[in-house]
Design an enzyme around this catalytic site. Structure first.
Site, PDB file in Angstrom:
ATOM      1  N   THR A  22      49.881  30.430  43.284  1.00 20.34           N
ATOM      2  CA  THR A  22      50.529  29.778  42.146  1.00 20.34           C
ATOM      3  C   THR A  22      51.900  29.258  42.562  1.00 20.34           C
ATOM      4  O   THR A  22      52.607  29.904  43.325  1.00 20.34           O
ATOM      5  CB  THR A  22      50.656  30.769  40.982  1.00 20.34           C
ATOM      6  OG1 THR A  22      49.329  31.170  40.586  1.00 20.34           O
ATOM      7  CG2 THR A  22      51.370  30.143  39.796  1.00 20.34           C
ATOM      8  N   THR A  43      45.415  35.485  48.030  1.00 17.67           N
ATOM      9  CA  THR A  43      45.886  34.103  47.859  1.00 17.67           C
ATOM     10  C   THR A  43      46.449  33.795  46.469  1.00 17.67           C
ATOM     11  O   THR A  43      46.887  32.660  46.236  1.00 17.67           O
ATOM     12  CB  THR A  43      44.805  33.040  48.176  1.00 17.67           C
ATOM     13  OG1 THR A  43      43.885  32.936  47.095  1.00 17.67           O
ATOM     14  CG2 THR A  43      44.085  33.334  49.479  1.00 17.67           C
ATOM     15  N   ASP A  44      46.462  34.746  45.557  1.00 13.07           N
ATOM     16  CA  ASP A  44      47.039  34.449  44.238  1.00 13.07           C
ATOM     17  C   ASP A  44      47.739  35.682  43.661  1.00 13.07           C
ATOM     18  O   ASP A  44      47.532  36.038  42.493  1.00 13.07           O
ATOM     19  CB  ASP A  44      45.958  33.956  43.276  1.00 13.07           C
ATOM     20  CG  ASP A  44      46.542  33.217  42.067  1.00 13.07           C
ATOM     21  OD1 ASP A  44      47.711  32.769  42.162  1.00 13.07           O
ATOM     22  OD2 ASP A  44      45.847  33.089  41.047  1.00 13.07           O
ATOM     23  N   ILE A  45      48.586  36.301  44.485  1.00 12.21           N
ATOM     24  CA  ILE A  45      49.375  37.432  44.013  1.00 12.21           C
ATOM     25  C   ILE A  45      50.479  36.905  43.104  1.00 12.21           C
ATOM     26  O   ILE A  45      51.318  36.104  43.522  1.00 12.21           O
ATOM     27  CB  ILE A  45      49.994  38.209  45.205  1.00 12.21           C
ATOM     28  CG1 ILE A  45      48.891  38.789  46.099  1.00 12.21           C
ATOM     29  CG2 ILE A  45      50.924  39.309  44.716  1.00 12.21           C
ATOM     30  CD1 ILE A  45      48.093  39.900  45.471  1.00 12.21           C
TER      31      ILE A  45
END
Length: 302
Positions: A196, A125-127
């Site tokens: 992000t 969920t935050d690559i």
């Protein structure tokens, strides 16, 4: 023993340290005591990651513990020491893109790593570039113009750079920061805060009733474009009240009209209304809307 400060985040700070017992360098991720829930969730996810048979694509967490100083509580993760993250190397290289061969190597590793996560029912969920680190930072100067990346060699001769172009000797990478990771079944649809902003997929912006692990794949695609061009592909100003509209407009310009399921499952009525019209080819309304958003060329329909 702390050696030097590396970075700061929402939850705390990161330092390079030396383990006097094991006599090795490591990284300390220090989380403020008030973020106990986030610490516990990340600790649980790290335990799951450490049990994955093929975990070479993920940062190794050696241990975690509580620490008290001046009557304040902190949580500590002790991780292996790695090299530059993608963003810092781009910045160090004055935002000149990577060699295509290096991009291919990075892409293969990221796809394999993400595939392993998804196979184990985990979504990151935050690559983003800051969460992808090289195992080493050793690099060489590229002084021969014929050996520069295609996109760099095509730059105007008027462009002045302070440093010679750098190329990493080893492009092996690892994915870090599983603080926002979760099991796929626990991924709460309709929440627009995952990923992000610059790497956030449209179904998240639209607050769709359903989305899944594919959010990681969208983020990966944005990263590959960024390390090729050296620039963030979907530039978003957080302070702009129309940021979501501009973001969706930019995405549609590049990828085409949004699929029917995405519009139908959107719970953001204002945004879905705008892009339903787009999907129905109401170009006049769309052009009028964008013309009132601003002069950003990325937002204009072609």
């Amino acid at each position: 023993m702390l050696i030097k400060f590396i970075d700061i985040g929402t939850l705390g700070s990161v330092y390079k340290a030396y383990n006097l017992t094991d006599k090795i360098y490591c990284v300390l991720k220090i989380i403020k005591g008030e973020f106990d829930f986030q610490y516990n969730e990340e600790a649980k996810m790290n335990e799951i990651i450490n049990k994955i048979p093929n975990k070479t694509y993920f940062v190794k967490t050696r241990e975690s513990f509580e620490f008290y100083k001046n009557n304040k509580k902190y949580y500590i993760f002790v991780n292996e020491l790695l090299g530059y993250n993608l963003y810092k190397f781009l910045k160090y290289n004055e935002f000149r893109g990577f060699h295509l061969e290096d991009i291919q190597n990075i892409a293969k590793q990221l796809l394999t790593g993400i595939k392993i996560l998804h196979k184990n029912k985990i979504v990151h969920t935050d690559i983003k570039p800051e969460n992808i680190l090289f195992t080493e930072s050793k690099c060489i100067n590229v002084t021969n113009k014929t050996k520069l990346p295609f996109n760099v060699s095509q730059l105007s001769n008027k462009q002045k750079y302070k440093k010679p172009y750098k190329r990493l000797i080893n492009t092996k990478i690892k994915i870090i920061d599983f603080g926002n990771a979760c099991k796929i079944k626990d991924l709460s649809s309709g929440i627009e805060t995952i990923c992000t902003r610059q790497y956030r997929p449209p179904e998240v912006i639209l607050k769709c009733e359903k989305y899944d692990e594919k959010v990681d794949i969208w983020s990966l695609g944005c990263i590959l474009l960024e390390i090729y061009t050296g620039q963030i592909f979907f530039k978003i100003d957080y302070r702009d009240e129309l940021a979501d509209i501009k973001h969706l407009a930019n995405i549609e310009k590049v990828c085409g009209h949004y699929p029917k399921w995405m519009i139908e499952h959107s719970t953001n009525e204002d945004l879905s209304e705008i892009f339903v019209k787009c999907a129905k080819h109401h170009f006049n309304d769309y052009v009028f809307l964008i013309s009132n958003i601003g002069s950003n060329d990325q937002c204009k329909k072609v």
